[in-house]
Design a protein around this motif. Structure first.
Motif, mmCIF file in Angstrom:
data_model
loop_
_atom_site.group_PDB
_atom_site.id
_atom_site.type_symbol
_atom_site.label_atom_id
_atom_site.label_comp_id
_atom_site.label_asym_id
_atom_site.label_seq_id
_atom_site.Cartn_x
_atom_site.Cartn_y
_atom_site.Cartn_z
ATOM 1 N N UNK A 203 24.755 -2.351 59.190
ATOM 2 C CA UNK A 203 24.563 -3.264 58.070
ATOM 3 C C UNK A 203 25.718 -3.203 57.081
ATOM 4 N N UNK A 204 26.259 -4.351 56.693
ATOM 5 C CA UNK A 204 27.329 -4.385 55.701
ATOM 6 C C UNK A 204 26.771 -4.361 54.280
ATOM 7 N N UNK A 205 27.655 -4.152 53.309
ATOM 8 C CA UNK A 205 27.249 -4.281 51.911
ATOM 9 C C UNK A 205 27.070 -2.954 51.214
ATOM 10 N N UNK A 206 26.678 -3.052 49.952
ATOM 11 C CA UNK A 206 26.469 -1.853 49.141
ATOM 12 C C UNK A 206 25.098 -1.239 49.430
ATOM 13 N N UNK A 207 24.778 -0.192 48.688
ATOM 14 C CA UNK A 207 23.546 0.559 48.940
ATOM 15 C C UNK A 207 22.302 -0.325 48.823
ATOM 16 N N UNK A 208 22.234 -1.120 47.753
ATOM 17 C CA UNK A 208 21.061 -1.978 47.566
ATOM 18 C C UNK A 208 20.898 -2.968 48.714
ATOM 19 N N UNK A 209 22.010 -3.532 49.153
ATOM 20 C CA UNK A 209 21.934 -4.529 50.223
ATOM 21 C C UNK A 209 21.527 -3.893 51.548
ATOM 22 N N UNK A 210 22.044 -2.706 51.827
ATOM 23 C CA UNK A 210 21.650 -2.009 53.062
ATOM 24 C C UNK A 210 20.153 -1.724 53.062
ATOM 25 N N UNK A 211 19.645 -1.241 51.937
ATOM 26 C CA UNK A 211 18.215 -0.933 51.840
ATOM 27 C C UNK A 211 17.381 -2.204 52.007
ATOM 28 N N UNK A 212 17.787 -3.279 51.331
ATOM 29 C CA UNK A 212 17.031 -4.533 51.408
ATOM 30 C C UNK A 212 17.076 -5.115 52.821
ATOM 31 N N UNK A 213 18.241 -5.086 53.436
ATOM 32 C CA UNK A 213 18.372 -5.648 54.786
ATOM 33 C C UNK A 213 17.577 -4.825 55.798
ATOM 34 N N UNK A 214 17.644 -3.504 55.705
ATOM 35 C CA UNK A 214 16.887 -2.654 56.620
ATOM 36 C C UNK A 214 15.391 -2.882 56.458
ATOM 37 N N UNK A 215 14.943 -3.032 55.214
ATOM 38 C CA UNK A 215 13.534 -3.310 54.935
ATOM 39 C C UNK A 215 13.094 -4.594 55.617
ATOM 40 N N UNK A 216 13.851 -5.654 55.417
ATOM 41 C CA UNK A 216 13.486 -6.945 55.998
ATOM 42 C C UNK A 216 13.546 -6.915 57.522
#
Length: 413
Positions: free
Chosen positions: A388-401
């Motif tokens: 997953x690309x992006x910063x910490x928040x984006x990685x967490x959000x993308x993994x969640x989804x």
């Protein structure tokens, strides 16, 4: 019919607080057939507020302002409204009673600054704000209506639906019929999806178009139709929606709107299953998304946030040997997490995540953004490696989804 929104507050203008009110207002009125003409943010400055409201009233039949109605000295919106619409400050007894009631319910003692919120321009009609102390004020001039709302999002959102929209609908008759259909699409990029749907979009009649609304892990596709006749618009929208679903095929996850968590809860209820979550890198974000849904307790049992290897081993039964040999971010570990949380909670199914959200902790073999996810249903477990690309928040959000979507796909089959 055109709507302009004016958002008032230094904290919003300077980016210290994020404006959510304008988006909420725009979405609701767009669905009612209103054209959103403009959204403007201004600070707590009399000249700026006056100019913004004057511009908005020149090209819109409805103007909604949020903010600047509180008890502090920088809340100057009422004074500006008095200058624009005339009248004089008067005490509104009903507003004062509402303020007293709000403070009594909260067990607070009212002070003179708060009591002063009952002073309103004589040129307005008041809608009682049952969710707070700042009154909602309605002004009219010529063919334009202006509604001044409080800036607290909880109050704005609640009172917009409960009182403001009915007030507006009683005053204005829609001149455009509008119809929407939404589907959720996964497994494709926005650009590839646009290419895939190019022929479909070219076939749409005037007044119809597709809106692409990407979110980390999925895309909302909204089919919008507008016209003068409601029956014709809705019939055509239904016809186009069926063609859209056929064109999408397996790319479509869900027929309708909803978050991955909402889709999962619906699938669990349909299949009469329960669920638990085991989270490492997502740190409880999956549980948060699920428990935002009212009534989810009929399907969701609970979560183990197993951030440390010790918790993975002691609470979820992950093999110490596998933790040492493969590391926490591995297929072996995440699958055992998914099975272990089902065993620990008695849930029928589960999802699990283990990864490196960053910004530190990555290695050449497992860089930041490496996430393993697993889904377990009735003892059958599958897993997936995400980069997953992006910063910490984006990685967490993308993994969640992504992991919720994986579960949703299995539940909706």
């Amino acid at each position: 019919m055109k709507l302009s929104i004016v958002v008032i507050g230094d904290e919003l203008l300077l980016g210290r607080v994020t404006d959510t009110n304008s988006g909420f207002i725009a979405r609701h009125f767009d669905a009612l057939g209103w054209e959103i003409a403009s959204v403007e943010t201004v600070g707590d400055n009399k000249e700026a507020i006056t100019s913004a409201i004057t511009r908005a009233m020149e090209h819109s039949s409805l103007v909604i302002t949020t903010g600047g109605l509180g008890p502090t000295k920088d809340d100057i919106t009422k004074g500006v409204m008095t200058e624009i619409f005339g009248g004089e400050p008067v005490k509104n007894v009903e507003v004062l009673d509402n303020i007293i009631n709000v403070f009594n319910l909260r067990g607070l003692t009212m002070n003179p600054l708060t009591a002063a919120q009952a002073i309103v321009p004589s040129s307005c009609r008041v809608i009682q704000n049952r969710l707070g102390t700042a009154p909602i004020m309605v002004f009219e001039r010529d063919e334009c209506m202006l509604i001044a709302m409080p800036g607290v999002p909880f109050e704005t959102e609640g009172m917009l639906v409960e009182a403001v929209i009915p007030e507006v609908m009683a005053r204005f008759q829609p001149d455009t019929a509008i119809s929407h259909r939404t589907v959720i699409v996964t497994g494709i990029t926005e650009s590839a999806l646009a290419k895939h749907l190019e022929e479909f979009e070219m076939s749409l009649a005037p007044g119809f178009h597709l809106a692409y609304l990407p979110t980390p892990g999925f895309i909302r596709l909204r089919l919008d139709g507008t016209g003068s006749d409601a029956y014709t618009v809705d019939s055509l929208t239904c016809k186009y929606a069926e063609r859209l679903k056929q064109t999408l095929g397996n790319l479509m996850l869900y027929d309708g709107d909803g978050t991955p968590a909402e889709i999962v809860i619906g699938g669990l209820r349909h299949n009469r299953l329960t669920m638990a979550t085991a989270e490492s890198c997502t740190g409880g974000n999956i549980a948060h998304k699920i428990t935002e849904i009212a009534g989810c307790s009929d399907s969701y049992i609970g979560s183990v946030v197993s951030y440390s290897n010790e918790v993975k081993a002691t609470l979820l039964g992950v093999s110490q040997d596998d933790l040492e040999q493969h590391g926490a971010v591995s297929r072996e570990v995440v699958e055992q997490m998914a099975v272990g949380v089902c065993r620990a909670t008695g849930a029928d199914c589960s999802v699990a995540t283990s990864g490196i959200a960053g910004p530190d902790g990555g290695t050449p073999e497992k860089p930041v953004g490496t996430v393993w996810t697993a889904v377990c249903i009735k003892g059958h477990t599958t897993s997936r490696l995400l980069k997953l690309p992006g910063n910490r928040d984006r990685v967490i959000e993308r993994a969640t989804n992504e992991v919720l979507i994986d579960l949703a796909k299995k539940l909706l089959r």
